[in-house]
Scaffold this motif. Structure first.
Motif, PDB file in Angstrom:
ATOM      1  N   GLY A  56       6.635  -3.865   9.964  1.00 18.43           N
ATOM      2  CA  GLY A  56       6.528  -2.456   9.626  1.00 18.43           C
ATOM      3  C   GLY A  56       6.294  -2.155   8.169  1.00 18.43           C
ATOM      4  O   GLY A  56       6.301  -0.982   7.762  1.00 18.43           O
ATOM      5  N   THR A  57       6.079  -3.168   7.347  1.00 21.74           N
ATOM      6  CA  THR A  57       5.842  -2.944   5.919  1.00 21.74           C
ATOM      7  C   THR A  57       4.605  -2.081   5.703  1.00 21.74           C
ATOM      8  O   THR A  57       3.611  -2.194   6.414  1.00 21.74           O
ATOM      9  CB  THR A  57       5.678  -4.289   5.194  1.00 21.74           C
ATOM     10  N   ASN A  58       4.663  -1.220   4.682  1.00 20.96           N
ATOM     11  CA  ASN A  58       3.525  -0.365   4.352  1.00 20.96           C
ATOM     12  C   ASN A  58       2.420  -1.181   3.678  1.00 20.96           C
ATOM     13  O   ASN A  58       2.661  -1.808   2.647  1.00 20.96           O
ATOM     14  CB  ASN A  58       3.953   0.759   3.416  1.00 20.96           C
ATOM     15  N   PRO A  59       1.218  -1.173   4.222  1.00 22.00           N
ATOM     16  CA  PRO A  59       0.123  -1.967   3.637  1.00 22.00           C
ATOM     17  C   PRO A  59      -0.225  -1.560   2.218  1.00 22.00           C
ATOM     18  O   PRO A  59      -0.608  -2.401   1.405  1.00 22.00           O
ATOM     19  CB  PRO A  59      -1.055  -1.706   4.596  1.00 22.00           C
ATOM     20  N   PHE A  60      -0.097  -0.258   1.903  1.00 17.69           N
ATOM     21  CA  PHE A  60      -0.471   0.192   0.567  1.00 17.69           C
ATOM     22  C   PHE A  60       0.334  -0.521  -0.507  1.00 17.69           C
ATOM     23  O   PHE A  60      -0.217  -0.955  -1.523  1.00 17.69           O
ATOM     24  CB  PHE A  60      -0.265   1.710   0.453  1.00 17.69           C
ATOM     25  N   GLU A  61       1.632  -0.649  -0.289  1.00 17.13           N
ATOM     26  CA  GLU A  61       2.470  -1.274  -1.314  1.00 17.13           C
ATOM     27  C   GLU A  61       2.195  -2.768  -1.449  1.00 17.13           C
ATOM     28  O   GLU A  61       2.305  -3.332  -2.544  1.00 17.13           O
ATOM     29  CB  GLU A  61       3.940  -1.004  -1.000  1.00 17.13           C
ATOM     30  N   VAL A  62       1.835  -3.411  -0.346  1.00 18.45           N
ATOM     31  CA  VAL A  62       1.408  -4.807  -0.437  1.00 18.45           C
ATOM     32  C   VAL A  62       0.113  -4.892  -1.243  1.00 18.45           C
ATOM     33  O   VAL A  62      -0.070  -5.795  -2.075  1.00 18.45           O
ATOM     34  CB  VAL A  62       1.212  -5.404   0.963  1.00 18.45           C
ATOM     35  N   GLY A  63      -0.787  -3.922  -1.020  1.00 15.90           N
ATOM     36  CA  GLY A  63      -2.019  -3.883  -1.789  1.00 15.90           C
ATOM     37  C   GLY A  63      -1.776  -3.651  -3.267  1.00 15.90           C
ATOM     38  O   GLY A  63      -2.459  -4.230  -4.126  1.00 15.90           O
ATOM     39  N   VAL A  64      -0.791  -2.806  -3.600  1.00 16.79           N
ATOM     40  CA  VAL A  64      -0.446  -2.571  -5.003  1.00 16.79           C
ATOM     41  C   VAL A  64      -0.004  -3.872  -5.668  1.00 16.79           C
ATOM     42  O   VAL A  64      -0.455  -4.214  -6.770  1.00 16.79           O
ATOM     43  CB  VAL A  64       0.656  -1.504  -5.118  1.00 16.79           C
TER      44      VAL A  64
END
Length: 356
Positions: free
Chosen positions: A43-51
């Motif tokens: 469920g991790t947010n992809p945007f923050e992984v991208g950041v």
């Protein structure tokens, strides 16, 4: 410059410690890059992984450095992890053992904050922190750090939508809902997804200095310092009359930091009373005119030191801080370092001035 009185109010930076990782140009040439591990859970947010990937995982040839700033690795508790809303599944990355060799551990957020984190994830966070790694949360990743027991009695922040729930679940944490990020030295927390960029650039600035951080922010096309705290994004009724933007005044002042500017001068330039200017700064930037002006001058002083200026009286004069004594106090308060220690860490490696 990262400081409690600068644009987003944050904790004063501590002196460099083991958990901070790399010491800039003072490290041995053979030392490996600062290693960043990102825990990607269900469920991790992809945007923050991208950041995290954008900040710590990309090469920076424009910096002209032979070695990368960071070495990034993603890790998961299971071989395949579904991201938030099932947009995609992340697979083919290492397991959580990867955190055992990381200098910085990043924990992104997820939306289901009433569901406890997996025990194996919490154990990995505790294990990394216990051996001296710097632990960072993005957005609601703060919940995971609190569940792991890293935040009791310490300042932290999280997304404004979740502050009431967070306080209910974790009453021992000193939650500050009005800032973009909080730096507690070995544990750092960002307010929302976009605030992860603010915190990430703050980390680059801590590790490699203001010049490198500014170069990274230019590549991101993102402000090196974003004005205000997250209180400006909280949903509330609009006022009948909206103040004009302070942007033109800020740009005018930034070009004149070496001049004897006062709050009165800023008010006169904006054609308002000092009291009105103070209210606008509080409403739009979350700080006072004097605190903003001082933070800008400290940031300029640090850039001058990084570029090789060794005369403190010259730095103080050109930055508008006035005296070498005031310069020493302000730089130490903002960075945790004396000007000479800041120069050793971030100044030109040969002692030669760096061209602006």
């Amino acid at each position: 410059m990262p400081q409690g009185s600068s644009h987003p109010p944050v904790s004063r930076e501590p002196s460099p410690s083991r958990g901070q990782g790399g010491r800039g140009r003072q490290e041995e040439p053979s030392r490996r890059p600062h290693r960043v591990a990102v825990i990607v859970d269900e469920g991790t947010n992809p945007f923050e992984v991208g950041v995290a990937t954008e900040l710590f995982g990309l090469p920076r040839p424009e910096l002209g450095r032979p070695e990368p700033l960071y070495e990034l690795i993603l890790c998961t508790p299971t071989p395949g992890v579904r991201m938030n809303h099932g947009f995609f599944t992340l697979s083919g990355v290492p397991g959580l053992d990867a955190v055992d060799d990381a200098d910085t551990l990043v924990v992104p957020g997820r939306p289901d904050n009433v569901v406890p984190r997996r025990a194996v994830v919490l154990d990995a966070i505790r294990r990394g922190h216990a051996r001296g790694a710097r632990v960072v949360s993005f957005c609601t990743g703060t919940f995971a750090l609190a569940e792991a027991g890293l935040l009791d009695g310490r300042r932290a922040t999280t997304h404004w939508r979740w502050t009431n729930l967070f306080r209910e679940i974790h009453p021992k944490v000193l939650l500050d809902p009005d800032v973009l990020f909080v730096d507690e030295g070995d544990v750092l927390t960002a307010a929302g997804s976009a605030a992860a960029l603010d915190l990430g650039l703050h980390l680059v600035r801590r590790d490699h200095g203001a010049e490198i951080a500014n170069a990274v922010s230019r590549r991101l096309v993102f402000a090196a310092h974003r004005d205000g705290g997250q209180r400006q994004f909280v949903q509330r009724p609009l006022p009948d009359v909206t103040d004009e933007s302070l942007a033109p005044l800020l740009a005018w002042a930034q070009e004149r930091l070496g001049e004897p500017l006062t709050v009165g001068d800023l008010a006169a330039r904006a054609a308002v009373s000092p009291a009105t200017l103070h209210r606008r700064f509080r409403a739009q930037l979350g700080t006072t005119p004097l605190a903003w002006l001082t933070a800008e001058r400290v940031a300029l002083a640090c850039r001058l030191i990084e570029r090789g200026e060794v005369r403190l009286d010259v730095v103080a004069d050109r930055s508008g801080l006035g005296t070498a004594a005031n310069l020493r106090e302000r730089v130490r308060r903002a960075t945790g370092l004396s000007p000479s220690a800041y120069r050793r860490r971030f100044g030109p490696p040969t002692g030669e001035p760096v061209m602006a």
